[in-house]
Design a protein around this motif. Structure first.
Motif, short mmCIF file in Angstrom:
data_model
loop_
_atom_site.label_atom_id
_atom_site.label_comp_id
_atom_site.label_asym_id
_atom_site.label_seq_id
_atom_site.Cartn_x
_atom_site.Cartn_y
_atom_site.Cartn_z
N LYS A 14 0.85 -1.20 0.00
CA LYS A 14 0.00 0.00 0.00
C LYS A 14 0.88 1.25 0.00
O LYS A 14 1.79 1.37 0.82
N LEU A 15 0.59 2.15 -0.93
CA LEU A 15 1.37 3.38 -1.05
C LEU A 15 0.95 4.39 0.01
O LEU A 15 -0.24 4.56 0.31
N VAL A 16 1.94 5.11 0.54
CA VAL A 16 1.65 6.19 1.48
C VAL A 16 0.75 7.23 0.82
O VAL A 16 -0.10 7.85 1.48
N ALA A 17 0.91 7.41 -0.48
CA ALA A 17 0.06 8.37 -1.20
C ALA A 17 -1.42 8.07 -1.01
O ALA A 17 -2.24 8.99 -0.89
N GLU A 18 -1.78 6.79 -0.96
CA GLU A 18 -3.18 6.43 -0.76
C GLU A 18 -3.71 6.97 0.56
O GLU A 18 -4.84 7.46 0.63
N ALA A 19 -2.90 6.87 1.59
CA ALA A 19 -3.32 7.35 2.92
C ALA A 19 -3.49 8.86 2.92
O ALA A 19 -4.47 9.39 3.45
N VAL A 20 -2.52 9.58 2.33
CA VAL A 20 -2.59 11.04 2.32
C VAL A 20 -3.78 11.52 1.50
O VAL A 20 -4.50 12.45 1.91
N LEU A 21 -4.04 10.88 0.38
CA LEU A 21 -5.15 11.30 -0.48
C LEU A 21 -6.50 11.08 0.19
O LEU A 21 -7.47 11.78 -0.12
N ARG A 22 -6.58 10.14 1.10
CA ARG A 22 -7.84 9.93 1.83
C ARG A 22 -8.25 11.17 2.62
O ARG A 22 -9.44 11.38 2.87
N LEU A 23 -7.28 11.96 3.02
CA LEU A 23 -7.60 13.14 3.82
C LEU A 23 -8.43 14.16 3.05
O LEU A 23 -9.13 14.97 3.65
N PHE A 24 -8.36 14.11 1.74
CA PHE A 24 -9.12 15.06 0.92
C PHE A 24 -10.51 14.56 0.56
O PHE A 24 -11.25 15.24 -0.15
N GLU A 25 -10.87 13.37 1.04
CA GLU A 25 -12.15 12.78 0.66
C GLU A 25 -13.32 13.33 1.46
O GLU A 25 -14.47 13.18 1.05
N SER A 26 -13.06 13.92 2.62
CA SER A 26 -14.11 14.54 3.43
C SER A 26 -13.79 16.00 3.64
O SER A 26 -12.65 16.44 3.43
N ASP A 27 -14.78 16.76 4.09
CA ASP A 27 -14.62 18.21 4.22
C ASP A 27 -14.00 18.62 5.55
O ASP A 27 -14.04 17.87 6.54
N GLY A 28 -13.45 19.82 5.55
CA GLY A 28 -12.84 20.36 6.77
C GLY A 28 -11.60 21.16 6.44
O GLY A 28 -11.50 21.77 5.37
N THR A 29 -10.64 21.15 7.35
CA THR A 29 -9.35 21.79 7.14
C THR A 29 -8.28 20.72 7.12
O THR A 29 -8.17 19.92 8.06
N VAL A 30 -7.50 20.68 6.06
CA VAL A 30 -6.40 19.72 5.94
C VAL A 30 -5.09 20.46 6.21
O VAL A 30 -4.80 21.48 5.58
N TYR A 31 -4.32 19.95 7.17
CA TYR A 31 -3.01 20.48 7.50
C TYR A 31 -1.95 19.52 6.97
O TYR A 31 -2.03 18.30 7.21
N LEU A 32 -0.94 20.06 6.31
CA LEU A 32 0.16 19.25 5.79
C LEU A 32 1.47 19.85 6.30
O LEU A 32 1.86 20.94 5.87
N ALA A 33 2.14 19.17 7.21
CA ALA A 33 3.43 19.65 7.74
C ALA A 33 4.51 18.68 7.28
O ALA A 33 4.50 17.50 7.63
N THR A 34 5.47 19.19 6.50
CA THR A 34 6.48 18.32 5.90
C THR A 34 7.78 19.09 5.70
O THR A 34 7.77 20.31 5.51
N GLY A 35 8.88 18.39 5.74
CA GLY A 35 10.16 19.02 5.47
C GLY A 35 10.39 19.26 4.00
O GLY A 35 10.98 20.26 3.60
N TYR A 36 9.91 18.34 3.16
CA TYR A 36 10.12 18.42 1.72
C TYR A 36 8.78 18.38 1.00
O TYR A 36 7.95 17.49 1.26
N LEU A 37 8.57 19.32 0.10
CA LEU A 37 7.42 19.30 -0.79
C LEU A 37 7.94 19.62 -2.19
O LEU A 37 8.16 20.77 -2.55
#
Length: 221
Positions: A14-37
Protein backbone atom coordinates in the motif's frame (compact mmCIF):
# COMPACT_ATOMS: atom_id res chain seq x y z
CA UNK A 1 -15.67 2.76 14.46
CA UNK A 2 -12.00 3.80 14.65
CA UNK A 3 -10.02 2.87 11.54
CA UNK A 4 -6.26 2.50 11.51
CA UNK A 5 -3.88 1.14 8.92
CA UNK A 6 -0.16 1.01 8.11
CA UNK A 7 1.29 2.06 4.73
CA UNK A 8 4.91 1.71 3.63
CA UNK A 9 5.04 1.62 -0.23
CA UNK A 10 6.47 -1.90 -0.23
CA UNK A 11 5.94 -4.54 2.43
CA UNK A 12 2.25 -3.77 2.93
CA UNK A 13 1.62 -3.37 -0.79
CA UNK A 14 0.00 0.00 0.00
CA UNK A 15 1.37 3.38 -1.05
CA UNK A 16 1.65 6.19 1.48
CA UNK A 17 0.06 8.37 -1.20
CA UNK A 18 -3.18 6.43 -0.76
CA UNK A 19 -3.32 7.35 2.92
CA UNK A 20 -2.59 11.04 2.32
CA UNK A 21 -5.15 11.30 -0.48
CA UNK A 22 -7.84 9.93 1.83
CA UNK A 23 -7.60 13.14 3.82
CA UNK A 24 -9.12 15.06 0.92
CA UNK A 25 -12.15 12.78 0.66
CA UNK A 26 -14.11 14.54 3.43
CA UNK A 27 -14.62 18.21 4.22
CA UNK A 28 -12.84 20.36 6.77
CA UNK A 29 -9.35 21.79 7.14
CA UNK A 30 -6.40 19.72 5.94
CA UNK A 31 -3.01 20.48 7.50
CA UNK A 32 0.16 19.25 5.79
CA UNK A 33 3.43 19.65 7.74
CA UNK A 34 6.48 18.32 5.90
CA UNK A 35 10.16 19.02 5.47
CA UNK A 36 10.12 18.42 1.72
CA UNK A 37 7.42 19.30 -0.79
CA UNK A 38 8.75 18.72 -4.29
CA UNK A 39 7.09 19.09 -7.67
CA UNK A 40 6.61 15.31 -7.91
CA UNK A 41 4.96 15.29 -4.50
CA UNK A 42 2.72 18.22 -5.38
CA UNK A 43 1.59 16.52 -8.60
CA UNK A 44 0.68 13.43 -6.56
CA UNK A 45 -1.82 15.36 -4.45
CA UNK A 46 -2.72 18.21 -6.84
CA UNK A 47 -5.94 16.81 -8.31
CA UNK A 48 -7.32 15.83 -4.91
CA UNK A 49 -6.29 19.18 -3.46
CA UNK A 50 -8.05 21.13 -6.20
CA UNK A 51 -11.20 19.01 -5.96
CA UNK A 52 -11.23 19.41 -2.18
CA UNK A 53 -11.11 23.21 -2.40
CA UNK A 54 -13.71 23.34 -5.19
CA UNK A 55 -16.14 21.00 -3.46
CA UNK A 56 -16.92 23.16 -0.45
CA UNK A 57 -16.20 26.88 0.02
CA UNK A 58 -15.50 26.22 3.71
CA UNK A 59 -12.73 23.73 3.00
CA UNK A 60 -9.21 24.97 3.77
CA UNK A 61 -5.65 23.71 3.37
CA UNK A 62 -2.69 24.80 5.50
CA UNK A 63 0.74 23.70 4.30
CA UNK A 64 3.92 24.10 6.37
CA UNK A 65 7.16 23.39 4.55
CA UNK A 66 10.84 24.22 4.70
CA UNK A 67 11.98 26.57 1.93
CA UNK A 68 15.51 25.25 1.42
CA UNK A 69 16.71 24.88 -2.16
CA UNK A 70 16.66 21.09 -1.94
CA UNK A 71 13.28 20.96 -0.17
CA UNK A 72 10.96 23.28 -2.03
CA UNK A 73 10.74 25.33 -5.23
CA UNK A 74 9.19 28.47 -6.62
CA UNK A 75 7.29 26.22 -9.07
CA UNK A 76 5.46 24.50 -6.21
CA UNK A 77 4.86 27.76 -4.37
CA UNK A 78 3.31 29.39 -7.43
CA UNK A 79 1.05 26.38 -8.01
CA UNK A 80 -0.19 26.57 -4.41
CA UNK A 81 -0.64 30.34 -4.50
CA UNK A 82 -2.70 29.97 -7.70
CA UNK A 83 -5.15 27.80 -5.73
CA UNK A 84 -5.53 30.32 -2.94
CA UNK A 85 -8.88 32.10 -2.93
CA UNK A 86 -10.06 33.98 0.16
CA UNK A 87 -7.03 32.73 2.14
CA UNK A 88 -8.27 29.13 1.89
CA UNK A 89 -4.90 27.67 0.87
CA UNK A 90 -2.14 28.95 3.13
CA UNK A 91 1.56 28.32 2.63
CA UNK A 92 3.64 28.69 5.79
CA UNK A 93 7.17 28.02 7.00
CA UNK A 94 8.84 27.57 10.38
CA UNK A 95 11.86 29.85 10.69
CA UNK A 96 13.35 28.67 13.98
CA UNK A 97 15.23 25.61 12.77
CA UNK A 98 14.90 22.60 10.48
CA UNK A 99 11.39 21.30 9.74
CA UNK A 100 11.37 17.55 10.25
CA UNK A 101 7.78 16.53 11.22
CA UNK A 102 5.63 14.65 8.73
CA UNK A 103 2.07 15.03 9.98
CA UNK A 104 -0.95 15.30 7.72
CA UNK A 105 -4.31 15.78 9.38
CA UNK A 106 -7.93 16.59 8.54
CA UNK A 107 -9.94 18.55 11.08
CA UNK A 108 -13.69 18.34 10.53
CA UNK A 109 -16.71 16.14 11.14
CA UNK A 110 -14.76 13.16 9.82
CA UNK A 111 -11.35 13.57 11.52
CA UNK A 112 -8.31 11.63 10.33
CA UNK A 113 -4.53 11.84 10.29
CA UNK A 114 -1.45 10.37 8.67
CA UNK A 115 1.92 10.46 10.39
CA UNK A 116 5.22 8.71 9.88
CA UNK A 117 8.44 9.07 7.91
CA UNK A 118 7.22 10.16 4.46
CA UNK A 119 7.77 13.65 3.09
CA UNK A 120 5.55 15.00 0.32
CA UNK A 121 7.79 13.81 -2.49
CA UNK A 122 7.12 10.96 -4.89
CA UNK A 123 10.00 9.06 -3.26
CA UNK A 124 8.25 9.39 0.10
CA UNK A 125 4.70 8.87 -1.14
CA UNK A 126 5.28 6.01 -3.50
CA UNK A 127 8.85 4.74 -3.82
CA UNK A 128 10.96 4.59 -0.65
CA UNK A 129 10.38 2.09 2.11
CA UNK A 130 8.55 4.36 4.55
CA UNK A 131 6.29 3.86 7.55
CA UNK A 132 3.07 5.83 7.79
CA UNK A 133 0.11 5.36 10.12
CA UNK A 134 -3.40 6.28 8.99
CA UNK A 135 -5.86 6.92 11.81
CA UNK A 136 -9.51 7.83 11.34
CA UNK A 137 -11.32 8.74 14.55
CA UNK A 138 -14.96 8.18 15.47
CA UNK A 139 -15.41 11.87 16.29
CA UNK A 140 -13.48 15.04 17.05
CA UNK A 141 -13.37 14.24 20.77
CA UNK A 142 -11.08 11.27 20.14
CA UNK A 143 -8.06 11.74 22.44
CA UNK A 144 -5.48 10.44 19.97
CA UNK A 145 -6.75 12.69 17.21
CA UNK A 146 -7.04 15.71 19.52
CA UNK A 147 -3.46 15.33 20.77
CA UNK A 148 -2.16 15.46 17.20
CA UNK A 149 -4.46 18.34 16.26
CA UNK A 150 -3.40 20.31 19.33
CA UNK A 151 0.23 19.85 18.35
CA UNK A 152 -0.51 20.98 14.81
CA UNK A 153 -2.30 24.09 16.03
CA UNK A 154 0.70 24.92 18.25
CA UNK A 155 3.12 24.36 15.39
CA UNK A 156 1.15 26.47 12.91
CA UNK A 157 0.98 29.23 15.52
CA UNK A 158 4.79 29.41 15.44
CA UNK A 159 4.96 29.66 11.65
CA UNK A 160 5.03 32.57 9.22
CA UNK A 161 3.62 33.04 5.75
CA UNK A 162 5.97 32.12 2.90
CA UNK A 163 6.81 35.24 0.91
CA UNK A 164 8.39 35.75 -2.53
CA UNK A 165 11.54 36.86 -0.72
CA UNK A 166 11.80 33.39 0.86
CA UNK A 167 12.00 31.93 -2.64
CA UNK A 168 14.89 34.04 -3.92
CA UNK A 169 17.66 31.70 -5.00
CA UNK A 170 20.26 33.20 -2.68
CA UNK A 171 17.93 32.94 0.32
CA UNK A 172 17.02 29.33 -0.41
CA UNK A 173 20.64 28.30 -0.97
CA UNK A 174 21.69 30.01 2.27
CA UNK A 175 18.93 28.18 4.14
CA UNK A 176 20.06 24.86 2.70
CA UNK A 177 23.68 25.59 3.62
CA UNK A 178 22.71 26.59 7.16
CA UNK A 179 20.76 23.35 7.57
CA UNK A 180 23.58 21.10 6.43
CA UNK A 181 26.27 23.02 8.29
CA UNK A 182 24.21 22.74 11.47
CA UNK A 183 24.09 19.00 10.98
CA UNK A 184 27.81 19.01 10.27
CA UNK A 185 28.66 20.84 13.49
CA UNK A 186 27.16 17.93 15.37
CA UNK A 187 28.42 15.00 13.32
CA UNK A 188 31.14 15.95 10.87
CA UNK A 189 34.19 16.32 13.17
CA UNK A 190 33.58 12.94 14.78
CA UNK A 191 32.97 11.34 11.39
CA UNK A 192 36.17 12.80 9.95
CA UNK A 193 38.27 11.75 12.95
CA UNK A 194 36.91 8.24 12.65
CA UNK A 195 37.66 8.07 8.94
CA UNK A 196 41.28 9.28 9.11
CA UNK A 197 43.98 6.70 10.02
CA UNK A 198 45.51 8.95 12.68
CA UNK A 199 42.10 9.75 14.14
CA UNK A 200 41.08 6.19 14.85
CA UNK A 201 41.23 4.53 18.22
CA UNK A 202 41.93 0.84 18.39
CA UNK A 203 38.92 -1.11 19.63
CA UNK A 204 39.38 -2.96 22.92
CA UNK A 205 40.50 -6.56 22.58
CA UNK A 206 37.33 -7.71 24.35
CA UNK A 207 34.13 -5.63 24.30
CA UNK A 208 33.41 -4.53 27.89
CA UNK A 209 29.97 -6.11 28.12
CA UNK A 210 31.16 -9.33 26.59
CA UNK A 211 34.04 -9.44 29.06
CA UNK A 212 31.63 -8.96 31.97
CA UNK A 213 29.42 -11.79 30.78
CA UNK A 214 32.43 -14.07 30.29
CA UNK A 215 33.54 -13.36 33.82
CA UNK A 216 30.12 -14.07 35.24
CA UNK A 217 29.98 -17.39 33.42
CA UNK A 218 33.41 -18.34 34.79
CA UNK A 219 32.32 -17.59 38.33
CA UNK A 220 29.29 -19.85 37.92
CA UNK A 221 31.52 -22.66 36.78
Amino acid sequence: MVEQEVFDNRLTGKLVAEAVLRLFESDGTVYLATGYLTWSGYLTIADSLREFLARNPDNRVVIVVSTGADQFSRLVANAIWDLDVDDRCQLLTYRDGFIHPKLYIRDGEDPALVMGSANLTWDGLGKNLELAWYYRADDTDDEIFQSHLDWMHSFVGECDTVTPDDLRRSVRLRKTADTWLSKGRINLPQMVRGALPFGRREPPAVPPLLGEFDGAESDDE
